[in-house]
Write a protein that holds these residues in place. Structure first.
Motif: not given
Length: 52
Positions: A27-31
């Motif tokens: 969730s922190r790296v997903c666009l």
């Protein structure tokens, strides 16, 4: 609790820990989640259910 049950519970909690940390990392790296929610807009599914 029998030792065999303790082993199963330990494995389950390890798998759950891995899954939860993976979801957090994703969730922190997903666009999909990279933009900020404008003030006043619903940010969570629960907000969509309770806002009118």
């Amino acid at each position: 609790m029998p030792p065999s049950d303790s082993t199963v519970v330990a494995l389950l909690t390890d798998c759950m820990r891995s899954a939860m940390s993976g979801y957090l990392r994703w969730s922190r790296v997903c666009l999909r989640y990279s933009h900020l929610v404008p003030p006043g807009e619903p940010a969570l599914v629960t907000d969509l259910l309770t806002s009118r």
